[in-house]
Design a protein around this motif. Structure first.
Motif, short mmCIF file in Angstrom:
data_model
loop_
_atom_site.label_atom_id
_atom_site.label_comp_id
_atom_site.label_asym_id
_atom_site.label_seq_id
_atom_site.Cartn_x
_atom_site.Cartn_y
_atom_site.Cartn_z
N UNK A 71 71.31 24.70 35.35
CA UNK A 71 70.85 23.56 36.14
C UNK A 71 70.31 23.99 37.52
N UNK A 72 70.46 25.26 37.87
CA UNK A 72 70.17 25.71 39.22
C UNK A 72 68.73 26.19 39.39
N UNK A 73 68.23 26.01 40.60
CA UNK A 73 66.95 26.60 40.98
C UNK A 73 67.16 28.06 41.37
N UNK A 74 66.08 28.78 41.52
CA UNK A 74 66.17 30.19 41.94
C UNK A 74 66.85 30.30 43.30
N UNK A 75 66.52 29.39 44.22
CA UNK A 75 67.13 29.44 45.56
C UNK A 75 68.63 29.19 45.47
N UNK A 76 69.04 28.27 44.64
CA UNK A 76 70.47 27.97 44.50
C UNK A 76 71.22 29.13 43.85
N UNK A 77 70.58 29.78 42.90
CA UNK A 77 71.21 30.95 42.28
C UNK A 77 71.39 32.06 43.31
N UNK A 78 70.34 32.36 44.03
CA UNK A 78 70.40 33.45 45.01
C UNK A 78 71.45 33.18 46.07
N UNK B 59 66.97 44.77 44.80
CA UNK B 59 66.66 44.93 43.37
C UNK B 59 67.37 46.13 42.77
N UNK B 60 67.47 47.21 43.54
CA UNK B 60 68.17 48.41 43.05
C UNK B 60 69.65 48.12 42.86
N UNK B 61 70.27 47.48 43.85
CA UNK B 61 71.70 47.18 43.77
C UNK B 61 72.00 46.20 42.64
N UNK B 62 71.18 45.17 42.53
CA UNK B 62 71.39 44.17 41.48
C UNK B 62 71.25 44.80 40.10
N UNK B 63 70.26 45.66 39.92
CA UNK B 63 70.05 46.32 38.63
C UNK B 63 71.23 47.23 38.30
N UNK B 64 71.81 47.87 39.31
CA UNK B 64 72.94 48.77 39.08
C UNK B 64 74.20 48.01 38.70
N UNK B 65 74.34 46.76 39.19
CA UNK B 65 75.52 45.98 38.83
C UNK B 65 76.22 45.32 39.99
N UNK B 66 75.64 45.38 41.20
CA UNK B 66 76.22 44.67 42.35
C UNK B 66 75.91 43.18 42.19
N UNK B 67 76.93 42.33 42.36
CA UNK B 67 76.76 40.89 42.16
C UNK B 67 76.66 40.10 43.46
N UNK B 68 77.36 40.54 44.50
CA UNK B 68 77.43 39.78 45.75
C UNK B 68 77.18 40.72 46.91
N UNK B 69 76.39 40.28 47.87
CA UNK B 69 76.14 41.07 49.07
C UNK B 69 77.09 40.60 50.18
N UNK C 230 64.59 39.77 40.15
CA UNK C 230 64.28 39.61 38.72
C UNK C 230 65.20 38.57 38.08
N UNK C 231 64.62 37.61 37.38
CA UNK C 231 65.37 36.45 36.89
C UNK C 231 66.53 36.84 35.98
N UNK C 232 66.32 37.78 35.10
CA UNK C 232 67.38 38.17 34.16
C UNK C 232 68.57 38.77 34.90
N UNK C 233 68.29 39.64 35.87
CA UNK C 233 69.36 40.25 36.65
C UNK C 233 70.03 39.22 37.56
N UNK C 234 69.24 38.32 38.11
CA UNK C 234 69.78 37.26 38.95
C UNK C 234 70.75 36.41 38.15
N UNK C 235 70.35 35.98 36.96
CA UNK C 235 71.21 35.14 36.13
C UNK C 235 72.49 35.88 35.74
N UNK C 236 72.38 37.16 35.46
CA UNK C 236 73.57 37.95 35.09
C UNK C 236 74.61 37.93 36.20
N UNK C 237 74.17 38.16 37.42
CA UNK C 237 75.10 38.20 38.55
C UNK C 237 75.65 36.82 38.87
N UNK C 238 74.78 35.82 38.88
CA UNK C 238 75.23 34.46 39.23
C UNK C 238 76.23 33.94 38.21
N UNK C 239 76.04 34.26 36.94
CA UNK C 239 77.00 33.84 35.92
C UNK C 239 78.38 34.41 36.21
N UNK C 240 78.42 35.65 36.64
CA UNK C 240 79.72 36.26 36.98
C UNK C 240 80.36 35.57 38.17
#
Length: 740
Positions: A22-29, A308-318, A332-342
């Motif tokens: 249900x979230x927008x890109x801004x809300x996910x980030x 992008x490097x950190x997110x791709x490696x597996x960092x979820x929260x800054x 990247x949307x796929x990596x963004x969704x992966x982290x936000x789901x966690x």
């Protein structure tokens, strides 16, 4: 109508996935971001570059329409009275909920390495003291009490424990670590995780990985470490805390390993942590760790690339503030969704997605230092005091003596407090602020302990001299121990060596008491000292604990979690060195410790009967049980720590001579005895070979039943039979010891 993401009957991940859709890109980030309220205020200086980063980070107002992932240190940034802090945090959460369309609150995190890092909260001993207790059950109780106090004021996540295995004690963060042995670090650390999370607080494992293996023990320096050493000595405590402790968060380290920074290390953060260990929690960056990919490691061209490097490696929260993870530079949307789901799954597990969630306001008054926590702090402090030497029998001290009490730390609170205690971490920037809890100095505690003694500084009239040496903790150069306070050698700081020389020359029996965040070289005085006592920043009750050990009210039962060196140079010299890392031809440098890992004395004596073993021949997938009777042969109660070490005479690669595989505290009245049962699985003989596989090999082994890594009472030869067996991350990682 209750939406699926609010339905408490559904699994957390299902609810989180519904909300994510249900979230927008801004809300996910925004869910990957954090806000550090008060980071740029005067007197808030607890991280390097903090003010610069804070001024350049996203402000709360900018994030409010989208939501906030984390709130950084609402209690541990500037002093705040506990009830007022709880009320402020509750109001801030209401503001955050009102600002976003899903009414989502933030996860509030705090430091909790030596207790809740908040003004007026109980100050526990530093983690090196936890290791000295050899008592996981006590550390679990301590962690649960800490977590309960944090939860009571609205905190959700704690940035502890530190599971770095010390490889060189010159490293300033040695005091934050549990010891130099991965089995001790893993068992104590997993117990802390279980306790903290039993109270409803997410535990965060730090620092993943090899932060403690940095070159020349310099903070943030590259780690010169091979894959085998990483696998067998550095990673096991983290694996144990994930598998056995159920840790729900991990924080990457600042260092790089062979040129690859931990915050960019997909091999660690994804392939190992998630794919092989099946970790399902969140990975939160160390403070500014994502920014440092750009600014320090220079593997990213700008903040967006670092994100992008950190997110791709597996960092979820800054953490601690949103700077790189920003909707201005889309991820990247796929990596963004992966982290936000966690992140959303964890928020759901914490109850933050429930429709009826309300912020904790705290009962007035809020007591963060209640009697039961002070009692726990006292017990941990007492169990962590290590009696290193007492050849003259001058200890315990009797009342009525004339005692010359010397040393710059004899009457100073700083001698009790690690760098992550509130007074040393935050309070130093507020010199007029009261400590918040009572922290008796050793001088004050000795006067209370021995009211008939005469304490002064006059050596000429003294029956005994007590010299108090050691450290003052601090951050980034503001102390002799602590984060960023690395040492060039292990000589006592502040000119204390000269003071000890003068005391030794007086002819008065000298008791050396070391209150420190790391071991220091004591070989210069060992043969002349009447006794030596070591305590690692023992917390607010540490003065009474050390005084009690000196008087005999407390029987010393601590054991060294790290060896004490003989000379200040020749480092590092961990006891887990392979044969060529030990003393011998052709080097003139002798790294043999003065007091080895596991060493510690008591005021009573113990006898150990020869052990009996169910079988001395077992398959490479088998186990055997060893039984040993320990007797208190002295005149007073005491505690012995039975330690079990493994020696493998021949391997396919060079390995440590011995390593700890089990231990148990045995507390006995005078004349009493107890039987210790140790079940040893062959899995504990596994090690990583040259081909990178972890295997159990057939052949001869030795189990050494010992009072320290060097003081062996009995040796039990074993033979493993059958084929070479590869073991994975489902292997058994501990030897179960029971006292009957």
């Amino acid at each position: 109508m209750v939406e699926p993401w609010q339905d408490t009957t559904l699994p957390a991940r299902t609810r989180a996935a519904d909300l994510l859709a249900r979230m927008t890109t801004e809300e996910k980030t925004a869910q990957l971001s954090s806000v550090w309220i008060g980071a740029d205020t005067e007197g808030a200086d607890v991280a390097p570059g903090q003010h610069t980063y804070a001024s350049r980070s996203a402000a709360l107002d900018a994030l409010l329409p989208y939501g906030v992932g984390h709130l950084t240190r609402p209690f541990g940034t500037v002093p705040v009275e506990p009830a007022e802090g709880a009320a402020r945090l509750a109001e801030l959460q209401r503001t955050i909920r009102a600002g976003n369309r899903f009414s989502l609150p933030a996860i509030a995190h705090e430091e909790c390495l030596t207790g809740f890092t908040a003004w007026q909260a109980t100050i526990f001993p530093t983690p090196l003291a936890w290791g000295a207790t050899f008592d996981p059950a006590l550390i679990m109780d301590m962690a649960q009490a800490i977590g309960t106090s944090m939860r009571a004021v609205g905190i959700h996540q704690g940035l502890a424990p530190v599971l770095d295995v010390v490889r060189d004690a010159r490293w300033g963060r040695t005091e934050e670590s549990i010891g130099e042995d991965p089995y001790l670090v893993g068992t104590i650390g997993a117990a802390y995780v279980r306790g903290l999370q039993a109270a409803g607080i997410v535990a965060t494992l730090k620092h993943f990985a090899a932060h403690s293996a940095s070159r020349a023990a310099r903070n943030h320096a590259p780690a010169s470490i091979g894959p085998r050493e990483l696998a067998d000595l550095i990673l096991p405590p983290f694996e144990m805390a994930v598998r056995e402790g159920g840790a729900r968060s991990v924080m990457p380290a600042y260092n790089d390993i062979d040129g690859l920074p931990a915050h960019a290390h997909a091999g660690l953060l994804t392939q190992l942590l998630r794919d092989r260990w099946e970790f399902a929690g969140t990975v939160v960056s160390d403070y500014y760790g994502v920014s440092l990919l750009d600014e320090a490691h220079r593997i990213a061209d700008g903040e967006g690339a670092a994100a992008r490097i950190a997110l791709a490696a597996g960092v979820d929260v800054e953490l601690p503030a949103a700077r790189c993870f920003s909707p201005k530079d889309p991820l990247p949307e796929e990596l963004l969704d992966r982290a936000v789901l966690r992140v959303l799954t964890q928020k759901c597990e914490l109850g933050l997605l429930d429709a009826d969630w309300e912020p904790v306001t705290g009962d007035l008054p809020v007591d963060l230092n209640p009697p039961h926590m002070r009692e726990l702090a006292q017990k941990v402090a007492e169990e962590s005091v290590v009696l290193l030497a007492n050849d003259s029998g001058v200890l315990p001290l009797s009342d009525g003596l004339r005692i010359a009490l010397l040393g710059p730390l004899a009457d100073e609170q700083a001698a009790m407090l690690g760098c992550y205690t509130f007074p040393r971490h935050v309070g130093v920037h507020h010199p007029d602020l009261p400590t918040g809890v009572e922290v008796p100095t050793l001088a004050e505690a000795l006067r209370a302990e021995l009211p008939g003694a005469v304490l002064g500084e006059d050596l000429s009239a003294a029956d005994v001299c007590v010299v108090v040496a050691g450290d003052r903790s601090g951050l980034f150069g503001r102390g002799s121990s602590g984060e960023g306070c690395d040492a060039e050698d292990l000589e006592l700081p502040y000119g204390q060596a000269k003071l000890l020389d003068e005391a030794m020359a007086s002819g008065v029996p000298v008791v050396i008491v070391v209150l420190s965040g790391r071991p220091y070289a004591l070989g210069r005085w060992a043969d002349r000292a009447a006794a030596v006592v070591q305590a690692f920043f023992p917390g607010q009750e540490g003065g009474a604990a050390v005084a009690g050990a000196l008087s005999g009210r407390v029987d010393p039962s601590g054991r060294l979690p790290i060896g004490v060196p003989r000379t200040p140079g020749g480092q590092p010299a961990p006891y887990l060195a392979p044969p060529l890392g030990r003393h011998g031809f052709p080097s003139t440098v002798d790294p043999t410790p003065l007091y080895p890992f596991g060493h510690g004395l008591s005021y009573t004596t113990f006898a150990w009967d020869a052990p009996r073993c169910d079988t001395v021949e077992l398959p490479t997938d088998g186990e055997t049980t060893l039984r040993l009777t320990v007797r208190n042969t002295g005149q007073r109660p005491g505690t012995e720590v039975v330690q079990l070490y493994l020696h493998d005479p021949v391997g396919t690669v060079a390995r440590p001579e011995v390593r700890l595989v089990g231990y148990a505290r045995v507390t006995l009245d005078a004349g009493a005895s107890a039987e210790v049962h140790a079940t040893f699985p062959a899995d504990l003989a596994a090690y990583t070979g040259a081909d990178g596989r972890r295997v159990v090999e057939p052949g001869a082994l030795e189990l050494r039943v010992a009072a320290s890594s060097e003081h062996v009472h009995h040796t039990v030869p074993l033979t493993l039979t059958g084929p070479v067996r590869e073991v994975g991350h489902d292997r058994r990682m501990r030897c179960e010891l029971r006292v009957k």
